[in-house]
Design a protein around this motif. Structure first.
Motif, short mmCIF file in Angstrom:
data_model
loop_
_atom_site.label_atom_id
_atom_site.label_comp_id
_atom_site.label_asym_id
_atom_site.label_seq_id
_atom_site.Cartn_x
_atom_site.Cartn_y
_atom_site.Cartn_z
N SER A 143 0.81 -1.23 0.00
CA SER A 143 0.00 0.00 0.00
C SER A 143 0.83 1.27 0.00
N THR A 144 2.16 1.19 0.05
CA THR A 144 2.98 2.40 0.00
C THR A 144 3.09 2.89 -1.44
N PRO A 145 3.33 4.18 -1.66
CA PRO A 145 3.26 4.75 -3.02
C PRO A 145 4.20 4.12 -4.02
N ASN A 146 5.41 3.76 -3.61
CA ASN A 146 6.40 3.22 -4.55
C ASN A 146 6.81 1.80 -4.18
N CYS A 147 5.89 1.01 -3.64
CA CYS A 147 6.21 -0.37 -3.31
C CYS A 147 6.20 -1.24 -4.57
N ASN A 148 6.77 -2.42 -4.43
CA ASN A 148 6.87 -3.35 -5.56
C ASN A 148 5.65 -4.28 -5.53
N GLY A 149 4.51 -3.72 -5.97
CA GLY A 149 3.26 -4.47 -5.88
C GLY A 149 3.03 -5.38 -7.07
N ILE A 150 2.03 -6.23 -6.92
CA ILE A 150 1.72 -7.19 -7.98
C ILE A 150 1.09 -6.48 -9.17
N LEU A 151 1.18 -7.15 -10.32
CA LEU A 151 0.63 -6.62 -11.58
C LEU A 151 -0.76 -7.19 -11.79
N PRO A 152 -1.56 -6.55 -12.63
CA PRO A 152 -2.89 -7.11 -12.93
C PRO A 152 -2.77 -8.49 -13.56
N ALA A 153 -3.54 -9.43 -13.05
CA ALA A 153 -3.44 -10.82 -13.50
C ALA A 153 -3.80 -10.93 -14.98
N GLY A 154 -2.95 -11.66 -15.72
CA GLY A 154 -3.20 -11.91 -17.13
C GLY A 154 -2.97 -10.73 -18.05
N SER A 155 -2.35 -9.67 -17.55
CA SER A 155 -2.13 -8.48 -18.37
C SER A 155 -0.84 -8.62 -19.19
N THR A 156 -0.66 -7.66 -20.12
CA THR A 156 0.55 -7.57 -20.93
C THR A 156 1.38 -6.41 -20.40
N VAL A 157 2.60 -6.70 -19.97
CA VAL A 157 3.41 -5.75 -19.23
C VAL A 157 4.65 -5.38 -20.04
N SER A 158 5.10 -4.12 -19.89
CA SER A 158 6.38 -3.65 -20.42
C SER A 158 7.11 -2.95 -19.29
N VAL A 159 8.43 -3.13 -19.23
CA VAL A 159 9.22 -2.54 -18.15
C VAL A 159 10.39 -1.78 -18.75
N LYS A 160 10.93 -0.83 -17.98
CA LYS A 160 12.15 -0.12 -18.33
C LYS A 160 12.82 0.34 -17.05
N TYR A 161 14.15 0.57 -17.13
CA TYR A 161 14.91 1.10 -16.01
C TYR A 161 15.20 2.57 -16.26
N VAL A 162 15.11 3.38 -15.21
CA VAL A 162 15.40 4.81 -15.29
C VAL A 162 16.36 5.17 -14.17
N LEU A 163 17.17 6.20 -14.44
CA LEU A 163 18.10 6.73 -13.45
C LEU A 163 17.54 8.06 -12.96
N VAL A 164 17.31 8.18 -11.66
CA VAL A 164 16.62 9.32 -11.08
C VAL A 164 17.58 10.10 -10.19
N ASP A 165 17.53 11.43 -10.34
CA ASP A 165 18.28 12.32 -9.45
C ASP A 165 17.48 12.49 -8.17
N PRO A 166 17.98 12.03 -7.01
CA PRO A 166 17.18 12.09 -5.78
C PRO A 166 16.91 13.50 -5.28
#
Length: 318
Positions: A143-166
């Motif tokens: 339930s936290t804003p940037n947690c690693n939560g589950i994806l919608p079941a049976g969906s089609t997913v795309s991912v990418k990595y980004v570099l963020v300035d804190p």
């Protein structure tokens, strides 16, 4: 030659700049982990390679390798376009643009969320030993804003990595979107047909062979138990012979074991005088030296003959 050098540079992942937003792009495409491990793709999670060497040798970055943070973006459907548009906005932080609890349920939903992977220096080009991977959706229904939560079941997913300035919470560098990854679709257990018709021929043969082997094993076990106990079963029906008369042998039995007997005299018999017609006076005994602990065992001592006078008590009336 210049074009060839530029192509080699792009192939090996040297950063270049995009016109919009001055975000440095790297030529490493995220993909599913190559390790043959269970659960690489499930109904709500996907396991991808870590960003090892993805952001190495970047120059003119607003943060150092021990400050820049690597984040993963997971998008479903229109989420890829929504993220590409939101990352150029300077009016809000990209980390809070689509928080996880409402990422796929908002009105309208953003259909993407960001979760932190680690700092830039934690993913050098020199890979350590072991299996390295990152599982999207590993924290379940968080339930936290940037947690690693589950994806919608049976969906089609795309991912990418980004570099963020804190310090500014904006994107400084990014990878292209991965290929579409289709998650498994859950089925209602009641809809599954487990009849014989849905089973393969090999499965039926293996099941039949195992059933026959199990029956033979039980039969051998029962036979072995009967054979092992047959001697005891036969012995129960044999009658035990009784000993015949005269064949008994008893141990030595002594009813009186007298030790150090003590003289015992019965005074009631001392005054008894008997007279017989025979001149031979019978011997008169006195009971002495009898142990008081055992009655009935008498040690008789013989008196001498006494000449008793006939007092008429034994006269023959005839």
């Amino acid at each position: 030659m210049a074009l060839a050098g530029l192509a080699v540079t792009l192939f090996f992942g040297v950063p270049f700049c995009t016109a919009a937003g001055q975000i440095t792009a790297v030529n490493y495409v995220p993909e599913i982990t190559p390790y043959n491990m269970a659960g690489r793709v499930t109904s709500s999670t996907v396991t991808v390679k870590q960003p090892t060497c993805y952001f190495e040798n970047l120059s003119n970055m607003p943060c150092t390798p021990d400050q820049c943070q690597v984040w993963l973006v997971a998008a479903v459907g229109s989420g890829t376009n929504n993220f590409d548009a939101d990352k150029l906005q300077s009016s809000f932080s990209i980390l809070s643009a689509s928080p996880y609890p409402t990422a796929f349920t908002g009105n309208p939903p953003k259909n993407y969320f960001l979760t932190e992977v680690g700092v830039q220096k934690a993913f050098p080009c020199q890979q350590p030993f072991g299996i390295l991977y990152f599982r999207v959706g590993d924290q379940g229904n968080c339930s936290t804003p940037n947690c690693n939560g589950i994806l919608p079941a049976g969906s089609t997913v795309s991912v990418k990595y980004v570099l963020v300035d804190p310090r500014r919470n904006n994107v400084s560098s990014e990878t292209p979107w991965s290929k579409s990854i289709t998650l498994y679709t859950l089925k209602d257990p009641a809809s599954l047909d487990d009849g014989i018709g849905e089973r393969s021929a090999g499965m039926i043969v293996i099941t039949s062979i195992l059933s026959v082997l199990l029956a033979l094993l039980l039969l051998m076990l029962c036979t072995g138990l009967i054979y092992a106990n047959r001697g005891k079963l036969c012995q129960q029906y044999k009658s035990t012979p009784y000993p015949t008369l005269g064949s008994l042998r008893l141990k030595k039995y002594d009813t009186h074991q007298l030790k150090n007997p003590v003289a015992y005299n019965q005074q009631i018999f001392q005054n008894e005088v008997k007279k017989y017609s025979d001149p031979e006076v019978p011997t008169k005994y006195s009971y002495s030296n009898v142990s008081p602990q055992s009655l009935g065992s008498l040690n008789a001592q013989r008196y001498e003959h006494n000449n008793l006078k006939d007092d008429g008590r034994y006269a023959n009336p005839l």
